[in-house]
Write a protein that holds these residues in place. Sequence first.
Motif, PDB file in Angstrom:
ATOM      1  N   SER A 151      80.288  -5.145  80.439  1.00  0.00           N
ATOM      2  CA  SER A 151      79.878  -6.283  81.270  1.00  0.00           C
ATOM      3  C   SER A 151      80.333  -6.100  82.708  1.00  0.00           C
ATOM      4  O   SER A 151      79.579  -6.371  83.651  1.00  0.00           O
ATOM      5  CB  SER A 151      80.454  -7.586  80.716  1.00  0.00           C
ATOM      6  OG  SER A 151      79.942  -7.832  79.431  1.00  0.00           O
ATOM      7  N   ASP A 152      81.558  -5.624  82.878  1.00  0.00           N
ATOM      8  CA  ASP A 152      82.087  -5.380  84.224  1.00  0.00           C
ATOM      9  C   ASP A 152      81.277  -4.302  84.939  1.00  0.00           C
ATOM     10  O   ASP A 152      80.939  -4.452  86.116  1.00  0.00           O
ATOM     11  CB  ASP A 152      83.562  -4.981  84.139  1.00  0.00           C
ATOM     12  CG  ASP A 152      84.161  -4.735  85.511  1.00  0.00           C
ATOM     13  OD1 ASP A 152      84.197  -5.691  86.323  1.00  0.00           O
ATOM     14  OD2 ASP A 152      84.578  -3.583  85.777  1.00  0.00           O
ATOM     15  N   ALA A 168      77.967  -5.778  85.927  1.00  0.00           N
ATOM     16  CA  ALA A 168      78.133  -6.722  87.034  1.00  0.00           C
ATOM     17  C   ALA A 168      78.350  -5.977  88.352  1.00  0.00           C
ATOM     18  O   ALA A 168      77.762  -6.335  89.381  1.00  0.00           O
ATOM     19  CB  ALA A 168      79.303  -7.665  86.763  1.00  0.00           C
ATOM     20  N   HIS A 208      73.161  -8.576  87.088  1.00  0.00           N
ATOM     21  CA  HIS A 208      73.712  -9.857  86.628  1.00  0.00           C
ATOM     22  C   HIS A 208      72.958 -10.466  85.447  1.00  0.00           C
ATOM     23  O   HIS A 208      73.600 -10.941  84.511  1.00  0.00           O
ATOM     24  CB  HIS A 208      73.818 -10.831  87.797  1.00  0.00           C
ATOM     25  CG  HIS A 208      74.713 -10.310  88.880  1.00  0.00           C
ATOM     26  ND1 HIS A 208      76.060 -10.112  88.705  1.00  0.00           N
ATOM     27  CD2 HIS A 208      74.434  -9.890  90.145  1.00  0.00           C
ATOM     28  CE1 HIS A 208      76.592  -9.615  89.810  1.00  0.00           C
ATOM     29  NE2 HIS A 208      75.622  -9.466  90.703  1.00  0.00           N
ATOM     30  N   PRO A 209      71.635 -10.466  85.432  1.00  0.00           N
ATOM     31  CA  PRO A 209      70.949 -11.006  84.245  1.00  0.00           C
ATOM     32  C   PRO A 209      71.251 -10.200  82.978  1.00  0.00           C
ATOM     33  O   PRO A 209      71.356 -10.758  81.888  1.00  0.00           O
ATOM     34  CB  PRO A 209      69.457 -10.914  84.597  1.00  0.00           C
ATOM     35  CG  PRO A 209      69.404 -10.814  86.078  1.00  0.00           C
ATOM     36  CD  PRO A 209      70.678 -10.127  86.488  1.00  0.00           C
ATOM     37  N   TRP A 232      74.115  -8.334  82.243  1.00  0.00           N
ATOM     38  CA  TRP A 232      75.452  -8.555  81.696  1.00  0.00           C
ATOM     39  C   TRP A 232      75.592  -9.969  81.142  1.00  0.00           C
ATOM     40  O   TRP A 232      76.299 -10.179  80.149  1.00  0.00           O
ATOM     41  CB  TRP A 232      76.574  -8.198  82.668  1.00  0.00           C
ATOM     42  CG  TRP A 232      76.858  -9.122  83.815  1.00  0.00           C
ATOM     43  CD1 TRP A 232      76.469  -8.962  85.105  1.00  0.00           C
ATOM     44  CD2 TRP A 232      77.616 -10.339  83.781  1.00  0.00           C
ATOM     45  NE1 TRP A 232      76.929 -10.005  85.877  1.00  0.00           N
ATOM     46  CE2 TRP A 232      77.647 -10.870  85.084  1.00  0.00           C
ATOM     47  CE3 TRP A 232      78.274 -11.038  82.782  1.00  0.00           C
ATOM     48  CZ2 TRP A 232      78.297 -12.050  85.406  1.00  0.00           C
ATOM     49  CZ3 TRP A 232      78.932 -12.219  83.098  1.00  0.00           C
ATOM     50  CH2 TRP A 232      78.935 -12.713  84.398  1.00  0.00           C
ATOM     51  N   THR A 233      74.913 -10.933  81.738  1.00  0.00           N
ATOM     52  CA  THR A 233      74.962 -12.297  81.216  1.00  0.00           C
ATOM     53  C   THR A 233      74.296 -12.356  79.841  1.00  0.00           C
ATOM     54  O   THR A 233      74.837 -12.948  78.903  1.00  0.00           O
ATOM     55  CB  THR A 233      74.262 -13.271  82.189  1.00  0.00           C
ATOM     56  OG1 THR A 233      74.865 -13.145  83.476  1.00  0.00           O
ATOM     57  CG2 THR A 233      74.376 -14.694  81.716  1.00  0.00           C
ATOM     58  N   ALA A 234      73.151 -11.716  79.713  1.00  0.00           N
ATOM     59  CA  ALA A 234      72.452 -11.669  78.418  1.00  0.00           C
ATOM     60  C   ALA A 234      73.293 -10.921  77.389  1.00  0.00           C
ATOM     61  O   ALA A 234      73.388 -11.335  76.228  1.00  0.00           O
ATOM     62  CB  ALA A 234      71.091 -10.997  78.581  1.00  0.00           C
ATOM     63  N   TYR A 235      73.911  -9.838  77.806  1.00  0.00           N
ATOM     64  CA  TYR A 235      74.736  -9.044  76.904  1.00  0.00           C
ATOM     65  C   TYR A 235      75.928  -9.835  76.374  1.00  0.00           C
ATOM     66  O   TYR A 235      76.203  -9.822  75.171  1.00  0.00           O
ATOM     67  CB  TYR A 235      75.198  -7.774  77.619  1.00  0.00           C
ATOM     68  CG  TYR A 235      76.147  -6.927  76.826  1.00  0.00           C
ATOM     69  CD1 TYR A 235      75.817  -6.469  75.564  1.00  0.00           C
ATOM     70  CD2 TYR A 235      77.386  -6.587  77.340  1.00  0.00           C
ATOM     71  CE1 TYR A 235      76.683  -5.685  74.831  1.00  0.00           C
ATOM     72  CE2 TYR A 235      78.262  -5.799  76.629  1.00  0.00           C
ATOM     73  CZ  TYR A 235      77.905  -5.359  75.364  1.00  0.00           C
ATOM     74  OH  TYR A 235      78.783  -4.583  74.648  1.00  0.00           O
ATOM     75  N   LEU A 236      76.601 -10.533  77.265  1.00  0.00           N
ATOM     76  CA  LEU A 236      77.730 -11.366  76.817  1.00  0.00           C
ATOM     77  C   LEU A 236      77.258 -12.457  75.862  1.00  0.00           C
ATOM     78  O   LEU A 236      77.880 -12.700  74.821  1.00  0.00           O
ATOM     79  CB  LEU A 236      78.442 -12.007  78.016  1.00  0.00           C
ATOM     80  CG  LEU A 236      79.555 -11.227  78.655  1.00  0.00           C
ATOM     81  CD1 LEU A 236      80.145 -12.003  79.825  1.00  0.00           C
ATOM     82  CD2 LEU A 236      80.639 -10.887  77.662  1.00  0.00           C
ATOM     83  N   GLY A 237      76.157 -13.109  76.206  1.00  0.00           N
ATOM     84  CA  GLY A 237      75.619 -14.152  75.341  1.00  0.00           C
ATOM     85  C   GLY A 237      75.222 -13.602  73.985  1.00  0.00           C
ATOM     86  O   GLY A 237      75.551 -14.191  72.942  1.00  0.00           O
ATOM     87  N   SER A 239      76.350 -10.901  72.542  1.00  0.00           N
ATOM     88  CA  SER A 239      77.561 -10.479  71.829  1.00  0.00           C
ATOM     89  C   SER A 239      78.221 -11.654  71.125  1.00  0.00           C
ATOM     90  O   SER A 239      78.614 -11.549  69.960  1.00  0.00           O
ATOM     91  CB  SER A 239      78.555  -9.829  72.798  1.00  0.00           C
ATOM     92  OG  SER A 239      78.047  -8.621  73.296  1.00  0.00           O
TER      93      SER A 239
END
Length: 134
Positions: free
Chosen positions: A89-90, A93, A98-99, A101-106, A108
């Motif tokens: 994610s880092d 980013a 940004h879209p 890493w945000t999708a990836y975190l969500g 996960s």
Amino acid sequence: MPEGRAWLAVAAGGLIGTELRYGLGLAFPDLPGSIPWATLGINISGSFVLAALTTVWMARPHTAFWLRAGIGPGLLGSFTTFSAVILASDQLARAGAHPVWTAYLGLSLVLGLASAGAGWRCGRLISRNRDGRP
């Protein structure tokens, strides 16, 4: 000495889990700027297996501690790591994705929890079937 056996089981499981994770990372490398699918798949599958096994072990507390320690924190703890999610994610980013890493975190979090829930249900079914209950 039970503690020594558990320590060795965790070390052996950790070695196996890390090698599996590393090998899958080599086999399925991440594409720059995209969701790291290998890490996502590893963490989701590991969540499922850990939840299923933990549920079965709770129904069978006589399972050897060294075995639970070797497979749980050892193998699966080294196979699945939240630090890999944060690192990816880092990197995404910093690259301005940004879209992604945000999708990836969500993904996960949501898929990891869903997978653990499914593993828990499967573990309950396995425990019931082994006890002779329908």
